[in-house]
Design a protein around this motif. Sequence first.
Motif, short mmCIF file in Angstrom:
data_model
loop_
_atom_site.label_atom_id
_atom_site.label_comp_id
_atom_site.label_asym_id
_atom_site.label_seq_id
_atom_site.Cartn_x
_atom_site.Cartn_y
_atom_site.Cartn_z
N SER A 83 1.19 -1.01 0.34
CA SER A 83 0.08 -0.09 -0.54
C SER A 83 0.74 1.07 0.48
O SER A 83 2.06 0.79 0.09
N GLY A 84 0.47 2.44 -0.54
CA GLY A 84 1.13 2.95 -0.08
C GLY A 84 1.39 3.88 1.55
O GLY A 84 3.07 4.32 1.55
N MET A 85 0.87 3.98 2.29
CA MET A 85 1.21 3.42 3.44
C MET A 85 2.28 2.88 3.66
O MET A 85 3.51 3.03 4.87
N ILE A 88 5.32 4.54 2.81
CA ILE A 88 6.04 5.76 3.55
C ILE A 88 6.59 4.78 4.90
O ILE A 88 7.71 5.53 4.98
N TYR A 109 0.11 14.68 4.65
CA TYR A 109 -1.68 13.43 3.99
C TYR A 109 -1.80 12.82 5.67
O TYR A 109 -0.73 12.85 6.14
N ASP A 181 6.43 12.61 -0.63
CA ASP A 181 5.26 12.08 -1.51
C ASP A 181 5.17 12.69 -2.84
O ASP A 181 4.76 13.47 -2.78
N THR A 183 2.74 11.27 -4.75
CA THR A 183 1.75 10.60 -5.10
C THR A 183 0.13 11.67 -6.37
O THR A 183 0.37 11.25 -7.18
N PHE A 184 0.73 12.56 -5.82
CA PHE A 184 -0.49 13.71 -5.98
C PHE A 184 -0.10 14.15 -7.70
O PHE A 184 -1.53 14.39 -8.47
N SER A 203 2.01 6.12 -3.27
CA SER A 203 0.03 5.27 -2.68
C SER A 203 -0.37 5.46 -4.90
O SER A 203 -0.36 5.99 -5.24
N THR A 205 -1.74 3.11 -5.04
CA THR A 205 -3.69 2.41 -5.28
C THR A 205 -3.86 4.03 -6.01
O THR A 205 -5.43 3.80 -6.57
N LYS A 206 -2.90 4.99 -6.52
CA LYS A 206 -4.04 6.40 -7.02
C LYS A 206 -3.79 6.82 -8.76
O LYS A 206 -4.30 5.23 -9.16
N VAL A 215 -5.33 -1.90 -4.06
CA VAL A 215 -4.14 -0.90 -2.85
C VAL A 215 -2.97 -1.26 -3.22
O VAL A 215 -1.99 -2.64 -3.25
N ALA A 216 -1.54 -0.76 -3.05
CA ALA A 216 -0.57 -0.28 -4.30
C ALA A 216 0.53 0.82 -3.14
O ALA A 216 0.02 1.89 -3.81
N LEU A 334 -8.54 8.90 -4.73
CA LEU A 334 -8.28 9.59 -5.30
C LEU A 334 -7.64 8.79 -6.88
O LEU A 334 -6.98 7.81 -6.38
#
Length: 388
Positions: A83-85, A88, A109, A181, A183-184, A203, A205-206, A215-216, A334
């Motif tokens: 997952s992203g977490m 991280i 986040y 991070d 991700t965005f 993440s 996942t996004k 989820v990754a 997202l």
Amino acid sequence: MSEGVGDMDNSIDTRLVHAGEIIPRIEGAVSMPIFQSANFESAGETDYNDVRYARLNNTPNHLVLHARLAALEGAEAALVAASGMAAISGALFGLLESGDHVLVSDGLYGGTHELVTRDFERYGIKYDMIDVADPGSWSGKLRPETRVVYVETMTNPLVKVGDLAAVASFAGENGLISMIDNTFASPVNFRPPEHGYDISLHSCTKYLNGHSDIVAGAIIGRADLVDTIRKRFNLTGGTLDPHACFLLLRGMKTLALRVRRQNTTALALARTLSEHPAVSRVHYPGLESHPGHEWATAMFDGFGGMLSIELTGGAREVDRFMERLRIPIVAPSLGGVETLITLPATTSHLGLSREERLAMGVTDTLIRISIGIEGEDDLIADFLQALE
Ligand SMILES: *Cc1c(COP(=O)(O)O)cnc(C)c1O
């Protein structure tokens, strides 16, 4: 692994489709097959981390993803995570020792914020928050034991952008590891290693997967650091299973198409809404009115698919607006192909007091929008009818 087609001489579009491919193709398969096998026949490995076993992140599905993710950002190495977490926490706990001090950006986040403010103490790790838009204030927070500076490309949900290039130089000058991070933005809009970052986190996942169905996470960056993280990560076990690896690799192939479309639609919607009398504010780095617009213009290839808006009305108008929207789905997360909306005050920021929330700029009527790949005209028309 193939050399050439997916290498750095080619555009990110080509790398997204081809980087890291195993050549010759396995049984000629054009799409990388799933190796649904936990373990592999021994081949005389002498190091535990080289034993071929799914938890050790070294099945063929992992190796192709690692090569592709590294190639996307022009980095030396990458590691996927469950997952992203997982990415991280794996990166932070993989590099930090008890007694270390970390500089983190304010407005992290939610999950990362909790990890830093609640869990670090249990491991004897200290932190201070910095304003990424105020480089002059950083050096006052340095300590002899500061090891890492950790920031985000854009914050959630106000999409704030700071002086990201200065963060990487500050880290270099002070012997810190720089982590971001990303991700965005996704690697299509921003590639942290090009700006001197040591570690970039996602993440997946996004945007990277982009289809709201797995989820990754990913850790991308310097080979020595990724290797240190990987050996510790192999023991905590947050591995991505081979089927999810397959889905992520498949989703990534269309990343550039999706993100460029999302960039265009988000900018068009942001411009339209910023002129609407029922909207009091639009937060989007592509608008000249955004405080981080100049930094974003200098560093990003696109301003992304995330924006947030505030309505002139109150809670009742917000409820009515959300109900009247036909295309967006009210849902967390997202970066998928579907446009999603959330009300941060009642979702991601529910754990904070009203005062804390307002101090961060998360008002009661702030609405976060993750733009999908639906037709731009359809989306704009839908937002306009819902605002009537
Ligand atoms: C979603 C998200 C995460 C956490 O990722 P998961 O895949 O949900 O674990 C971390 N950082 C940012 C910026 C995110 O949007």
